[in-house]
Write an enzyme that holds these catalytic residues in place. Sequence first.
Site, PDB file in Angstrom:
ATOM      1  CG  HIS A 152      -2.169  -0.765   1.042  1.00 57.00           C
ATOM      2  ND1 HIS A 152      -2.097  -2.015   1.414  1.00 57.00           N
ATOM      3  CD2 HIS A 152      -3.214  -0.490   0.747  1.00 57.00           C
ATOM      4  CE1 HIS A 152      -3.222  -2.874   0.961  1.00 57.00           C
ATOM      5  NE2 HIS A 152      -4.123  -1.943   0.787  1.00 57.00           N
ATOM      6  CE  LYS A 182      -3.808  -0.287   4.766  1.00 59.11           C
ATOM      7  NZ  LYS A 182      -5.246   0.166   4.868  1.00 59.11           N
TER       8      LYS A 182
HETATM    9  N1  NAD Z   1     -12.794  -0.524   1.722  1.00 58.58           N
HETATM   10  C1  NAD Z   1     -11.831  -0.097   0.871  1.00 58.58           C
HETATM   11  O1  NAD Z   1     -12.158  -0.468  -0.483  1.00 58.58           O
HETATM   12  C2  NAD Z   1     -10.809   0.908   1.367  1.00 58.58           C
HETATM   13  C3  NAD Z   1     -10.385   1.495   0.073  1.00 58.58           C
HETATM   14  C4  NAD Z   1      -9.286   2.696   0.356  1.00 58.58           C
HETATM   15  C5  NAD Z   1      -9.041   2.969   1.778  1.00 58.58           C
HETATM   16  N2  NAD Z   1     -10.008   2.219   2.671  1.00 58.58           N
HETATM   17  C6  NAD Z   1      -9.706   2.675   3.991  1.00 58.58           C
HETATM   18  O2  NAD Z   1     -10.443   3.888   3.997  1.00 58.58           O
HETATM   19  C7  NAD Z   1      -9.844   4.749   5.321  1.00 58.58           C
HETATM   20  C8  NAD Z   1      -9.437   6.089   4.816  1.00 58.58           C
HETATM   21  O3  NAD Z   1      -8.459   6.200   3.724  1.00 58.58           O
HETATM   22  P1  NAD Z   1      -8.058   7.293   3.095  1.00 58.58           P
HETATM   23  O4  NAD Z   1      -6.762   7.025   2.391  1.00 58.58           O
HETATM   24  O5  NAD Z   1      -9.022   8.136   2.422  1.00 58.58           O
HETATM   25  O6  NAD Z   1      -7.438   8.166   4.424  1.00 58.58           O
HETATM   26  P2  NAD Z   1      -7.026   9.780   4.845  1.00 58.58           P
HETATM   27  O7  NAD Z   1      -6.086   9.877   5.771  1.00 58.58           O
HETATM   28  O8  NAD Z   1      -6.855  10.402   3.320  1.00 58.58           O
HETATM   29  O9  NAD Z   1      -8.599  10.394   5.376  1.00 58.58           O
HETATM   30  C9  NAD Z   1      -9.265   9.991   6.484  1.00 58.58           C
HETATM   31  C10 NAD Z   1      -9.944  11.074   6.822  1.00 58.58           C
HETATM   32  O10 NAD Z   1     -10.770  10.975   7.798  1.00 58.58           O
HETATM   33  C11 NAD Z   1     -10.995  12.163   8.649  1.00 58.58           C
HETATM   34  N3  NAD Z   1     -11.274  11.704  10.112  1.00 58.58           N
HETATM   35  C12 NAD Z   1     -10.395  11.435  10.881  1.00 58.58           C
HETATM   36  N4  NAD Z   1     -11.271  11.266  12.272  1.00 58.58           N
HETATM   37  C13 NAD Z   1     -12.462  11.445  11.821  1.00 58.58           C
HETATM   38  C14 NAD Z   1     -13.770  11.348  12.523  1.00 58.58           C
HETATM   39  N5  NAD Z   1     -13.906  11.018  13.794  1.00 58.58           N
HETATM   40  N6  NAD Z   1     -15.204  11.348  11.810  1.00 58.58           N
HETATM   41  C15 NAD Z   1     -14.876  11.519  10.611  1.00 58.58           C
HETATM   42  N7  NAD Z   1     -13.781  11.890   9.871  1.00 58.58           N
HETATM   43  C16 NAD Z   1     -12.607  11.790  10.539  1.00 58.58           C
HETATM   44  C17 NAD Z   1      -9.716  12.725   8.508  1.00 58.58           C
HETATM   45  O11 NAD Z   1      -9.700  14.198   8.916  1.00 58.58           O
HETATM   46  C18 NAD Z   1      -9.375  12.366   7.177  1.00 58.58           C
HETATM   47  O12 NAD Z   1      -9.723  13.331   6.329  1.00 58.58           O
HETATM   48  C19 NAD Z   1      -8.502   3.733   5.840  1.00 58.58           C
HETATM   49  O13 NAD Z   1      -8.969   3.259   6.703  1.00 58.58           O
HETATM   50  C20 NAD Z   1      -8.312   2.954   4.683  1.00 58.58           C
HETATM   51  O14 NAD Z   1      -7.741   1.846   5.018  1.00 58.58           O
HETATM   52  C21 NAD Z   1     -10.734   1.416   2.378  1.00 58.58           C
HETATM   53  O1  LIG Z   2      -5.610   2.832   0.943  1.00 60.45           O
HETATM   54  C1  LIG Z   2      -6.026   2.128   1.905  1.00 60.45           C
HETATM   55  O2  LIG Z   2      -5.733   2.121   2.795  1.00 60.45           O
HETATM   56  C2  LIG Z   2      -6.680   0.697   1.560  1.00 60.45           C
HETATM   57  N1  LIG Z   2      -6.883   0.162   2.565  1.00 60.45           N
HETATM   58  C3  LIG Z   2      -7.482  -1.232   2.299  1.00 60.45           C
HETATM   59  C4  LIG Z   2      -7.266  -2.148   3.454  1.00 60.45           C
HETATM   60  O3  LIG Z   2      -6.738  -1.860   4.349  1.00 60.45           O
HETATM   61  O4  LIG Z   2      -7.313  -3.377   3.083  1.00 60.45           O
HETATM   62  C5  LIG Z   2      -7.708  -1.687   0.898  1.00 60.45           C
HETATM   63  C6  LIG Z   2      -7.829  -0.770   0.004  1.00 60.45           C
HETATM   64  C7  LIG Z   2      -7.041   0.450   0.134  1.00 60.45           C
END
Ligand code: NAD
Ligand SMILES: O=C(O)C1=N[C@H](C(=O)O)CCC1
Length: 262
Positions: free
Chosen positions: A152, A156
């Site tokens: 990643h 992250k």
């Molecule tokens: N399920 C998926 O397909 C998928 C894909 C990408 C990322 N993710 C996950 O999504 C999450 C976010 O990733 P990202 O790259 O956008 O992170 P990021 O750091 O860019 O964004 C996170 C945001 O959450 C905000 N935040 C913090 N505390 C908060 C609260 N209490 N309430 C609301 N907002 C709050 C932060 O200020 C920030 O703007 C991570 O856990 C990542 O692993 C999942």
């Molecule tokens: O960008 C991230 O953070 C992502 N997290 C997911 C994970 O923890 O599995 C997968 C997609 C991107």
Amino acid sequence: MTKILVAGFKGRMGATATQMVLKNADFELVGVYDPIATEKDLAELPEFAGQHAPVFTELNATLVAEPEIWIDFTIPKAAVANTQFALEHKISPVVGTTGFTAADIKALQTLAEQQKTGGLIAPNFSLSAVLMMQFSKQAAKYFPDVEIIEMHHDNKLDAPSGTAVKTAEMLAEVRGDKPQGNPDEKESIPGARGANYAGMRIHSVRLPGLIAHQQVQFGGIGEGLTIRQDTYDRESFMTGVALACRKVRQASQLYDGLEYLL
Ligand SMILES: NC(=O)c1ccc[n+]([C@@H]2O[C@H](COP(=O)([O-])OP(=O)(O)OC[C@H]3O[C@@H](n4cnc5c(N)ncnc54)[C@H](O)[C@@H]3O)[C@@H](O)[C@H]2O)c1
Ligand SMILES: O=C(O)C1=N[C@H](C(=O)O)CCC1
């Protein structure tokens, strides 16, 4: 129109999800939430010019928007409380934030049942990732020796990734608990063999330039099999997020994985 609120809209995924909600005619963006926001209206941000929606920086304040769906891409520390809050108010959570423990998910599923409110927690919304996990589970029946290498971007917060943990859980359902490698092996540098889940090793790579990638590498006598998935653009997650937003209101349970809605 389905009324949607996006939590974490100032982040990479939250901003992408906000754009997705705005692009779909059957969705109405009723608000965005992020404690770091300084704007009062989404349209104050150049990338959302002309797109009006109230900005919330405090959890309880979001209720005035009366959302039906709570999209959550925040941080592991906040997402459990956000999901609980959504369920307590019969708002269906569609959660992509990773870092939930199995106990967190169980407790939230019980709450969803009590509240008769459907929702989804998915560590990965991309179709290729769901297939990679399912194909890996199939392969584990014949190849119980396996290591997971997840890769990643270097911003992250959680390691291993939610996808790697879910993959390991799915593989363990098939191969059980099985130690791998030489029973006498010693790490001369701690951590060299990666994290240990039921005997499987998980290696977490963090590098600039990457988005989300995972390789599940199986080894057998005289042969090997590698199943790999690559995400090149965060837009790829949005088909799954939109699909979940269209389906969770009809559900009365909190699903753990996009595969349950496909
Ligand atoms: N399920 C998926 O397909 C998928 C894909 C990408 C990322 N993710 C996950 O999504 C999450 C976010 O990733 P990202 O790259 O956008 O992170 P990021 O750091 O860019 O964004 C996170 C945001 O959450 C905000 N935040 C913090 N505390 C908060 C609260 N209490 N309430 C609301 N907002 C709050 C932060 O200020 C920030 O703007 C991570 O856990 C990542 O692993 C999942
Ligand atoms: O960008 C991230 O953070 C992502 N997290 C997911 C994970 O923890 O599995 C997968 C997609 C991107």
